[in-house]
Motif scaffolding. Structure first.
Motif, mmCIF file in Angstrom:
data_model
loop_
_atom_site.group_PDB
_atom_site.id
_atom_site.type_symbol
_atom_site.label_atom_id
_atom_site.label_comp_id
_atom_site.label_asym_id
_atom_site.label_seq_id
_atom_site.Cartn_x
_atom_site.Cartn_y
_atom_site.Cartn_z
ATOM 1 N N ALA A 86 0.818 -1.222 0.000
ATOM 2 C CA ALA A 86 0.000 0.000 0.000
ATOM 3 C C ALA A 86 0.846 1.263 0.000
ATOM 4 N N PHE A 87 1.971 1.225 0.681
ATOM 5 C CA PHE A 87 2.723 2.457 0.887
ATOM 6 C C PHE A 87 4.125 2.360 0.301
ATOM 7 N N TYR A 88 4.598 3.483 -0.143
ATOM 8 C CA TYR A 88 5.988 3.605 -0.557
ATOM 9 C C TYR A 88 6.893 3.271 0.632
ATOM 10 N N ALA A 89 7.870 2.420 0.411
ATOM 11 C CA ALA A 89 8.813 2.069 1.482
ATOM 12 C C ALA A 89 10.018 2.989 1.395
ATOM 13 N N PRO A 90 10.268 3.782 2.428
ATOM 14 C CA PRO A 90 11.343 4.763 2.339
ATOM 15 C C PRO A 90 12.723 4.134 2.189
ATOM 16 N N LEU A 91 13.600 4.891 1.550
ATOM 17 C CA LEU A 91 14.971 4.448 1.304
ATOM 18 C C LEU A 91 15.874 4.809 2.488
ATOM 19 N N VAL A 92 15.821 6.066 2.884
ATOM 20 C CA VAL A 92 16.746 6.522 3.938
ATOM 21 C C VAL A 92 15.987 7.157 5.108
ATOM 22 N N SER A 93 14.738 7.513 4.871
ATOM 23 C CA SER A 93 13.956 8.093 5.960
ATOM 24 C C SER A 93 13.802 7.082 7.084
ATOM 25 N N ASP A 94 13.946 7.555 8.292
ATOM 26 C CA ASP A 94 13.820 6.715 9.470
ATOM 27 C C ASP A 94 12.550 7.133 10.193
ATOM 28 N N LEU A 95 11.595 6.219 10.307
ATOM 29 C CA LEU A 95 10.304 6.563 10.887
ATOM 30 C C LEU A 95 10.177 6.077 12.323
ATOM 31 N N THR A 96 11.260 5.598 12.892
ATOM 32 C CA THR A 96 11.183 5.132 14.280
ATOM 33 C C THR A 96 11.114 6.327 15.226
ATOM 34 N N ASN A 97 10.725 6.037 16.467
ATOM 35 C CA ASN A 97 10.610 7.130 17.431
ATOM 36 C C ASN A 97 11.974 7.517 18.002
ATOM 37 N N LEU A 98 11.981 8.586 18.770
ATOM 38 C CA LEU A 98 13.244 9.146 19.252
ATOM 39 C C LEU A 98 14.067 8.126 20.030
ATOM 40 N N GLY A 99 13.382 7.309 20.826
ATOM 41 C CA GLY A 99 14.097 6.320 21.628
ATOM 42 C C GLY A 99 14.847 5.324 20.755
ATOM 43 N N ALA A 100 14.140 4.744 19.815
ATOM 44 C CA ALA A 100 14.758 3.751 18.931
ATOM 45 C C ALA A 100 15.847 4.398 18.070
ATOM 46 N N TRP A 101 15.564 5.599 17.638
ATOM 47 C CA TRP A 101 16.534 6.309 16.795
ATOM 48 C C TRP A 101 17.803 6.630 17.581
ATOM 49 N N THR A 102 17.627 7.055 18.816
ATOM 50 C CA THR A 102 18.782 7.377 19.661
ATOM 51 C C THR A 102 19.605 6.122 19.936
ATOM 52 N N GLU A 103 18.893 5.034 20.237
ATOM 53 C CA GLU A 103 19.586 3.772 20.483
ATOM 54 C C GLU A 103 20.400 3.329 19.272
ATOM 55 N N ALA A 104 19.867 3.649 18.092
ATOM 56 C CA ALA A 104 20.567 3.252 16.864
ATOM 57 C C ALA A 104 21.687 4.228 16.510
ATOM 58 N N GLY A 105 21.985 5.157 17.407
ATOM 59 C CA GLY A 105 23.130 6.024 17.169
ATOM 60 C C GLY A 105 22.788 7.472 16.871
ATOM 61 N N ALA A 106 21.483 7.794 16.884
ATOM 62 C CA ALA A 106 21.046 9.184 16.636
ATOM 63 C C ALA A 106 21.663 9.746 15.358
ATOM 64 N N LYS A 107 21.616 8.946 14.316
ATOM 65 C CA LYS A 107 22.203 9.376 13.047
ATOM 66 C C LYS A 107 21.246 10.227 12.234
ATOM 67 N N THR A 108 21.755 11.308 11.664
ATOM 68 C CA THR A 108 20.949 12.091 10.723
ATOM 69 C C THR A 108 20.768 11.280 9.432
#
Lengths: 513, 513
Positions: free
Chosen positions: A445-467
């Motif tokens: 149904a939806f376009y799957a992003p290539l580089v966009s990260d849709l996780t929340n701040l917690g998960a994103w921070t855990e993954a290294g807080a990468k831009t």
């Protein structure tokens, strides 16, 4: 034997709607048609005025043409020539416009990658002509063959990049041998429509010969199809230099495509107004189109423009500005006025892959969409006003281009798609995760992003807080690690080997100046 | 006495064209009209189908309305009510659509900031409702009154932000007193159309009274004009909770504007398809419009939608996606189908002010332009899907919005603007810096960027190699340091002081639940 491939329609990736059990995204990124109506910034009268003034520029002010052969061509057609100045009457230009084709089939090593270059098509080329390359792993460095090949592979990787371009200049290869390596890389690693620099007849004919040999094309096969494209930049204002004029002639004679691209920076090499810059762009582009048509009537040629404004404080070129977008839309009106396909360009002056870079590039991607540009060049990776190709910026720009590509597919408003039954099935305040309507479609149904990260701040921070710029490094390194040459690559490489070896021993071919 | 200000047209910033000696940019950022034709993703038949299916949803499936007063209102109008479910026939809804106004004049403390909220207008509101604030100086923290006031001042600073919104939630102010501080800040620091949260009748009527007192409005003055706007979020699917229904009723009764905004995330609280999500959005919005019109025929009300998709892997909401843009365009078609002005929204799921954030926001800003949204909310500063308001992102987004605003002014294609004489004056290969045509215009020809840095790599590196996100810190800190309250601020503050003091002593007003 590449030519024996059954030429399938590129829509092959499209699946039947009935295959609902396991739906997949149906977007055919290779064959995109503009989803939005072309917009206007000028009235029809104003466009006619700009067109007529451009004709006056050509006929009264003249164009300085440095190549004697080109001046002769104009003179034979009835133009007045004084010293290096050519004054072509509007009858000559108008006649040329009548023989220029409105639709051009661009051939490719892979027939599924062939393109219709025509109004309505929406094509993208990556950032081109950058003397430097930059990425977060290795920093900024002068462009070399490694960067040229890598960026070519990245351009090959994404379907939304339709035509190859010289992303990075391989400056470590001596100039007389450089075109051999540029063509070799395109022919062995890629299967999309190819780019050849116009740096003199000898380099051009070497490049054509390499395409012919690599793809097993007869001389007629080659000249009957458009296998190579070049970009012709006039020297604004009102000048066409020797290699550019020669390129126009050589490409037209061989039935290959030139994209005429005056680079009109309003306030510097062009008048400061949108209308003035476009008038100059138009005059120069019409001159190029005329030279090509006088060389060979019906020669494939693209109208084009890369007009923007300069920063009046620093004199630096600016991109994605309101003026740039207005010039894109005006250029689209002029292209439709003369009935030709055309190229536009996005760009970024930013020195880093940051929000400025994204905003600049995105604005002009949309400008190209509003203008219904046939081809938008520099659509991914450009930084520093073209002085550097950024790998991470390329990945982030591809996300934007893929978003545009997805907009080419309209949603369906049928009863089945609306899903009244699903609406009835879910209680107020409930959710639709488990409805059959969702289950049938959730995979596609939806376009799957290539580089966009849709996780929340917690998960994103855990993954290294990468831009997203930092995350893009992993993506391009993985792209390159997993890259596979197309099927024809090995035979193409061996087909050209002897030719290149001989030409190298003969001293190669220096650019014409 | 604010009301005695001579109500000048907001076009006051526009200068006469004849003032050519010292030209200034003529863009009137306050009164923007969409520069692009509204686009479509659905056929007229499909739009009719979605509209009719939404009517079926309301009439056959029903909407759960938690507020008894609202159910009574529907019942009196002839709707079937069973327990908490309301089933309103299409005759009731259709009649309501006929009394809803197509154009709404939004009043402001400064008459020059008043707005026509109607189809064709292009209005922006900053990111709203964020529980956290983040900037590079202080990091991310829970929203407090300081951040609320600061972000309000930033929204006030830029003309391209047309309506105030609650950028950051001031969580350090006890909930029963919070609305006093939110209104006090809007009334003393700002002069644009104001926002009031619908958190129960008592808070709403306190807020209205503060506006009335601050601006010296009689009761009739207040109810005759739209001085306050609220956003009504339905609880998708198919539910209207107590404070939202109460807000609709209270705002309609007082002649103030509600913006109905179902938040339909396709695949989660809404069907997974664009058409399905829009059908649910439409049904919920029509229900809200109907309740407002039943409360007071002719009540100012905005159609609206904030539909996007979720990431099917994480369930997180996504923004600026192809599906989001398609829903924006489809929502615009539905708004025009019922003839009402409407709000759309951009957004960013990104956790940082990076290229992803810029791409997401930009894409949906353009989606709003393609959809001709009357108002685009969350147009600057939103991050983390609305969980945080980013000061630096705000500045970078304002650059994008100002670019859109500049597109509202079309270039001129007259002889004077084309400048044939300037073209004649410059030799081939020369430049236009010194032509009279350039000299006459150079001060105002181009949009002057806010945060974009157009210097070359050397100068940029010397200046610290700052990204546009980093540079934005200097801009917002300077904005806040230089901020001046509008003229009426001091009197507004003193006008409300006694009322607020009394209400605080009475214990304030807790939200209705």
């Amino acid at each position: 034997m590449l030519r024996e491939n059954k030429p399938r329609r590129s829509g092959g990736r499209r699946r039947a709607q009935s295959d609902a059990a396991k739906p997949v995204r149906t977007t055919d990124y290779v064959n995109l048609r503009h989803p939005f109506q072309p917009q206007t910034v000028f009235s029809d009268d104003e466009i006619a005025n700009i067109h007529n003034t451009a004709l006056r520029v050509i006929e009264e002010l003249g164009i300085k043409v440095l190549l004697p052969e080109a001046r002769n061509t104009f003179q034979k057609a009835g133009a007045r020539v004084e010293d290096e100045m050519v004054y072509a009457g509007r009858d000559i230009v108008t006649a040329a416009l009548q023989t220029a084709p409105a639709s051009i089939r661009l051939r490719a090593a892979n027939p599924k990658r062939a393109l219709n270059y025509e109004n309505g098509a929406m094509l993208f080329m990556a950032g081109a002509g950058c003397p430097n390359a930059t990425d977060l792993n290795r920093g900024r460095r002068a462009g070399d063959l490694e960067a040229y090949v890598e960026t070519l592979k990245l351009a090959q990787t994404y379907d939304v990049i339709h035509m190859l371009g010289p992303c990075v200049e391989p400056q470590d290869v001596p100039i007389q041998f450089r075109h051999y390596e540029m063509m070799r890389a395109q022919l062995t690693h890629c299967d999309k429509p190819m780019f050849v620099y116009s740096r003199g007849s000898e380099q051009v004919s070497d490049s054509f010969e390499m395409i012919r040999l690599a793809l097993n094309l007869s001389m007629d096969d080659f000249t009957d199809g458009v296998w190579a494209t070049t970009v012709i930049n006039s020297n604004s204002p009102r000048m066409l230099d020797i290699p550019m004029a020669q390129g126009l002639i050589d490409f037209a004679a061989a039935g290959q495509m030139s994209i005429i691209t005056p680079f009109c920076l309003a306030g510097a090499m062009a008048p400061i107004t949108v209308a003035g810059a476009l008038t100059l762009q138009h005059a120069e582009a019409l001159t190029g189109i005329t030279l090509a048509q006088l060389t060979r009537a019906g020669a494939p040629i693209s109208y084009g423009g890369f007009s923007s404004n300069v920063d009046m404080k620093s004199g630096s070129p600016a991109f994605g500005t309101p003026e740039h977008i207005k010039m894109q839309i005006g250029a689209g009106q002029l292209a439709r006025h003369i009935g030709l396909p055309w190229r536009s360009a996005t760009g970024a002056a930013s020195n880093a892959a940051d929000m400025q870079a994204a905003n600049e590039t995105n604005m002009a991607i949309w400008g190209g969409a509003m203008a219904n540009a046939t081809l938008t060049v520099h659509a991914a990776g450009w930084l520093e006003g073209g002085l550097s190709f950024g790998y991470e910026k390329f990945i982030n720009d591809v996300e934007a281009l893929q978003t545009m590509a997805e907009l080419c597919v309209k949603p369906v408003g049928s009863d089945a798609e609306i899903g009244f039954d699903a609406l009835a099935e879910v209680d107020p305040g409930g959710h639709f995760f488990a409805t059959q309507h969702t289950m049938d479609r959730y995979q596609s149904a939806f376009y799957a992003p290539l580089v966009s990260d849709l996780t929340n701040l917690g998960a994103w921070t855990e993954a290294g807080a990468k831009t997203s710029t930092q995350r893009a490094t992993d993506i391009w390194t993985q792209n390159l690690a997993e890259f596979k040459d197309p099927e024809h690559g090995a035979s193409a490489a061996s087909n050209i080997e002897a030719f290149v070896e001989t030409r190298r021993q003969q001293g190669g071919a220096f650019p014409q100046e």
